[in-house]
Design an enzyme around this catalytic site. Structure first.
Site, PDB file in Angstrom:
ATOM      1  N   HIS A 124      42.966  18.575  46.014  1.00  0.00           N
ATOM      2  CA  HIS A 124      43.199  17.832  44.932  1.00  0.00           C
ATOM      3  C   HIS A 124      43.248  16.170  45.455  1.00  0.00           C
ATOM      4  O   HIS A 124      44.409  15.575  44.798  1.00  0.00           O
ATOM      5  CB  HIS A 124      44.568  18.345  44.065  1.00  0.00           C
ATOM      6  CG  HIS A 124      44.515  19.551  43.407  1.00  0.00           C
ATOM      7  ND1 HIS A 124      44.057  19.529  42.020  1.00  0.00           N
ATOM      8  CD2 HIS A 124      44.273  20.836  43.949  1.00  0.00           C
ATOM      9  CE1 HIS A 124      43.954  20.814  41.681  1.00  0.00           C
ATOM     10  NE2 HIS A 124      44.160  21.699  43.095  1.00  0.00           N
ATOM     11  N   TYR A 131      51.629  22.278  50.942  1.00  0.00           N
ATOM     12  CA  TYR A 131      51.348  20.821  50.486  1.00  0.00           C
ATOM     13  C   TYR A 131      52.140  19.913  51.439  1.00  0.00           C
ATOM     14  O   TYR A 131      51.747  18.887  51.829  1.00  0.00           O
ATOM     15  CB  TYR A 131      52.009  20.963  49.080  1.00  0.00           C
ATOM     16  CG  TYR A 131      51.402  21.646  47.988  1.00  0.00           C
ATOM     17  CD1 TYR A 131      50.228  22.054  48.307  1.00  0.00           C
ATOM     18  CD2 TYR A 131      52.173  21.655  46.736  1.00  0.00           C
ATOM     19  CE1 TYR A 131      49.681  22.884  47.105  1.00  0.00           C
ATOM     20  CE2 TYR A 131      51.390  22.316  45.571  1.00  0.00           C
ATOM     21  CZ  TYR A 131      50.171  22.785  45.815  1.00  0.00           C
ATOM     22  OH  TYR A 131      49.647  23.679  44.824  1.00  0.00           O
TER      23      TYR A 131
END
Lengths: 181, 358
Positions: free
Chosen positions: B63, B333
């Protein structure tokens, strides 16, 4: 006990030492364990890591006061100079690490812009402004110093056992003995 | 009195050595050095980087292409019967967010059949936060981080063809019908024509606890006030490189963009431990408030780039479910964040137009 009845560390110093020994060793294992996995163990260990770290720095500051206000037993007079230097130097480093590591963790999460959560609903205020680059380097330092801290603790354990099993000079007992006299 | 000469010096030294080796060995085991197959945030990030074939310094490993947004959430109080989360107390709370497209390349074209995603940070009293990482699909491509890593490995382009090894990919899909099902769904379902008219889903289930102590498994979704329209999938490759991001910047200039946060309580028998299984349409949905995003800025100017949208940064009253994907997302993440943070902010700004909305 050895034939020499050693002067022991003050009672609060001995209690703090062993309590913190358990907490710090647990903390290092939790730290290295949590980043080794992406399973639900990761968030579980992380949720212990932060409050435990803050508990350790609070205890470390109490311990520093105890250390500064109580006389430590002298090292054996026949201890070679190199070992005296190693003993003194390593203890400065141990104190530095147990105070610096939690503060580094707190500072790095502050710089990350992430909440420094102790438990759900209780968050410590940030101690640094939000900066990803500062986070990146503090996080790196937190890891590297963590490994050095573990190595230092291994050396400390080895030296303590050497005093207790080979030199048998009372140094181990000055911290490890809780026998009433 | 001279001390008695010490006997068994060598065995004593050996004993000390054995104790130290045992402690060091336990430490190595805890750290995963004795189990190289253990899946960690770092190992998944490695698999993503290997799949990409290069690193885009300072960017998210996935992303990577994004846009910062901000606004507020107005809670209508209806959520407070389900969860004691401070966000559900009637009131208005500041929000920072980030729209993104899947993939590791911050300059990739927008005309791709990939996740449209929304990261959100709700700032609550007392330094408490709630962060979310939402996608425009209601389910995920794999059910756990181990499978995600295996998918990254199986889909890594091989030298020569520049495409994944078909046999390897086929073997993965044969072993993972949920992934094949997801890919078929992605192919068949329409893509929103704008970030502003997509629905964004929590993917994973979470556990709500009310002030009275009652617990309830839930998912949630942000449903847009803008009317859904679909991209023409046959013309994706003809779209300008930054079409979606530029469109959203233009949309924001026309006025605030709104979504309703719909809480979806689990029905009896719903799986809470598997993000690849959708809950059916029979579910009750509770509108608990309105998200209003009134500002959009490129990442170089906004406040979202240097945040990690970790779905396990949760307020009291909300906890993880037994879905293993949640811990995996949190760990990966975080690994991505610590890598890109140390690399420093990305040097080359995105092509997304810098003429931001007011």
């Amino acid at each position: 006990m050895s034939a020499i009845d050693p002067i022991r560390f003050a009672f609060p110093a001995r209690v703090l030492h062993w309590l913190m020994a358990v907490l710090i060793v647990a903390m290092l294992f939790i730290g290295v364990g949590m980043i080794s996995t992406a399973s639900p163990t990761y968030p579980l260990l992380l949720s212990w890591h932060r409050p435990l770290g803050i508990a350790i720095v609070v205890l470390a500051l109490v311990r520093l006061i105890v250390r500064l206000t109580h006389r430590a037993p002298p090292l054996p007079a026949d201890l070679p100079m190199i070992q005296v230097l190693a003993a003194k130097g390593s203890h400065y480093l141990l104190y530095a690490a147990m105070i610096a590591m939690p503060l580094l963790g707190w500072a790095m999460l502050s710089a990350a812009g992430s909440p420094v959560q102790m438990w759900p609903g209780f968050v410590l205020p940030p101690i640094l402004p939000h900066s990803a680059l500062i986070f990146g380097w503090l996080r790196w330092a937190h890891g590297v110093i963590g490994y050095l801290f573990f190595a230092l603790i291994l050396a400390h354990l080895g030296a303590a056992l050497f005093h207790g099993l080979v030199r048998r000079d009372g140094v181990l007992g000055s911290m490890a003995s809780f026998k009433a006299r | 009195m001279p001390p008695k000469p010490l006997s068994f010096v060598l065995p004593r030294l050996a004993l000390i050595g054995a104790v130290l080796a045992a402690v060091a060995g336990l430490f190595a085991w805890a750290g995963g050095w004795l189990t190289p197959a253990r899946v960690s945030g770092g190992s998944v990030a490695n698999a993503i980087e290997a799949n990409t074939g290069k690193i885009f310094p300072g960017t998210r490993r996935a992303h990577a292409k994004g846009l910062c947004v901000s606004g507020s959430f107005a809670s209508n109080g209806a959520g407070s019967t389900l969860s004691s989360a401070p966000l559900f107390a009637t009131g208005t709370y500041p929000v920072t967010g980030r729209f993104s497209l899947a993939g590791p390349n911050p300059g990739a074209p927008d005309g791709r059949n990939v996740f449209h995603a929304l990261g959100l940070r709700f700032t609550l009293p007392g330094g408490v936060e709630w962060r979310m990482a939402l996608d425009h699909t209601s389910t995920f491509i794999v059910s756990n981080p181990t499978d995600f890593q295996a998918l990254m490995v199986a889909s890594t382009p091989v030298p020569g063809t520049g495409k994944p090894d078909p046999a390897r990919m086929a073997a993965f899909l044969a072993a993972h019908p949920e992934t094949a099902r997801f890919m078929a769904m992605m192919k068949a379902n329409p893509l929103p024509s704008s970030f502003s008219n997509g629905t964004y889903y929590s993917i994973d289930a979470f556990r709500f606890t009310s002030a009275a102590g009652a617990t309830q498994a839930v998912r949630w979704q942000f449903e847009p006030e803008d009317t859904f329209a679909a991209l023409d999938k046959s013309k994706l490759d003809q779209m300008p490189n930054d079409a979606l991001f530029d469109e959203y910047l233009a949309r924001t200039r026309k006025g605030p963009v709104r979504w309703h946060l719909m809480i979806v309580p689990a029905n009896p028998g719903d799986r809470t431990d598997n993000g690849t299984i959708a809950w059916d349409a029979s579910h009750r949905k509770i509108d608990v408030g309105t998200l209003t995003l009134d500002s959009a800025l490129p990442e170089t100017q906004g406040k979202c780039r240097d945040l990690v949208f970790d779905p396990l940064i949760l307020p009291p009253g909300v906890a993880a479910s037994d879905d293993p994907l949640l811990a995996g997302r949190s760990a990966v993440y975080s690994a991505s964040f610590r890598r890109r943070a140390k690399e420093g902010p990305r040097a080359d700004p995105l092509s997304i137009h810098e003429g931001a909305a007011q």
